[in-house]
Design an enzyme around this catalytic site. Structure first.
Site, mmCIF file in Angstrom:
data_model
loop_
_atom_site.group_PDB
_atom_site.id
_atom_site.type_symbol
_atom_site.label_atom_id
_atom_site.label_comp_id
_atom_site.label_asym_id
_atom_site.label_seq_id
_atom_site.Cartn_x
_atom_site.Cartn_y
_atom_site.Cartn_z
ATOM 1 N N LEU A 110 0.863 -1.170 0.000
ATOM 2 C CA LEU A 110 0.000 0.000 0.000
ATOM 3 C C LEU A 110 0.905 1.227 0.000
ATOM 4 C CD1 LEU A 110 -2.737 -0.941 2.657
ATOM 5 C CD2 LEU A 110 -2.972 -0.961 0.164
ATOM 6 N N ASP A 111 0.527 2.268 -0.749
ATOM 7 C CA ASP A 111 1.297 3.507 -0.748
ATOM 8 C C ASP A 111 1.379 4.063 0.663
ATOM 9 O OD1 ASP A 111 1.375 3.223 -3.495
ATOM 10 O OD2 ASP A 111 -0.318 4.576 -3.833
ATOM 11 N N GLN A 112 2.358 4.912 0.900
ATOM 12 C CA GLN A 112 2.544 5.450 2.252
ATOM 13 C C GLN A 112 1.309 6.201 2.744
ATOM 14 O OE1 GLN A 112 2.817 8.735 3.326
ATOM 15 N NE2 GLN A 112 2.704 9.755 1.330
ATOM 16 N N HIS A 193 -0.062 2.381 -8.219
ATOM 17 C CA HIS A 193 -1.006 3.496 -8.031
ATOM 18 C C HIS A 193 -2.274 3.316 -8.869
ATOM 19 C CE1 HIS A 193 2.356 6.542 -6.706
ATOM 20 N NE2 HIS A 193 2.078 5.642 -5.790
#
Length: 246
Positions: A110-112, A193
């Site tokens: 998961l992105d930050q 993304h």
């Protein structure tokens, strides 16, 4: 299995360190009221509960966890800007098994700035099963978007949009407007993304993103942000059931 080997397999250090923990009287097994001080004492490991320095642990031959990831953490062992999501786990989970591939690994990333359900495991087959696109494991995302949603945007997400790194359209398996700024979208792929880029492709923008479900497993309010828990055997079984290709 010898007690020192049980501790080693669960991530409490080298066999020498684990032997020392036992000899120092820092390990209590089961319902015993006194520590076991014999590193070579044998126990049936399945279902075994023990305490190390007063902290209760259960033996798990293989680790399957869920973590409620907060924003501001990277899913990397070597983060570049933000702290690693692995710092949210106790030390034994990060070192169990020993060797170069010690500890649990994030099942995908998961992105930050993305929050929500993150699975972690030290079972390589399970990780591959959950992340390989050919298995079509659905993942549900809750996106807060900048502009009001309309039927045209939802239709395009379902029909497919082209991203700049792939000539083939990518489609949402399902999507709906919970309200005019809340998009719920189900994906079976894991491109970089992907949710943000798909939403951008239909003329909107993701302001915040949260993953609420993976396969048959949903993140529940009982698990606060930044906390983790073991998956039950039935949850692992449900996750690994074959999912029909959409």
């Amino acid at each position: 299995m010898q007690l020192q080997d049980i501790l080693f397999s669960q991530g409490f250090g080298t066999r020498r360190i684990c032997s020392g923990l036992v000899q120092q009287g820092l390990v209590v097994v089961g319902n015993d009221s006194v520590p076991c001080t014999d590193p070579a004492a044998t126990f049936e490991e399945n279902g075994l509960e023990f305490r190390v320095r007063g902290e209760v642990w259960q033996y798990h031959a293989v680790a399957y966890l869920m973590l409620n990831k907060p924003a501001g953490f990277e899913c990397s062992q070597k983060p570049s800007t933000y702290p690693s999501v692995y710092t949210l786990l106790p030390g034994p989970l990060r070192t169990r098994g020993g060797g170069a591939a010690a500890g649990v690994q994030a099942v995908g990333r998961l992105d930050q700035d993305t929050t929500g359900l993150l699975l972690m495991s030290d079972d390589g087959k399970f990780i591959h099963r959950m992340t390989s696109p050919r298995h079509h494991v659905p993942k549900v995302y809750e996106a807060q978007v900048k502009h009001p949603l309309d039927d045209r945007q939802l239709k395009r997400l379902l029909d497919g949009v082209v991203l700049d790194d792939d000539p083939h359209p990518v489609r949402a398996q399902a999507c709906s407007a919970v309200n005019e700024h809340h998009l719920r979208m189900t994906l079976t792929e894991g491109k970089y993304h992907q949710v943000k880029r798909m939403v951008a492709a239909v003329g909107n923008r993701v302001e915040s993103l949260h993953r609420s479900e993976i396969g048959n497993l949903a993140l529940t309010p009982e698990l606060p942000e930044g906390r983790w828990r073991w998956l039950s055997p039935s949850e692992v079984a449900a996750l690994t059931q074959k999912v029909a290709k959409p």
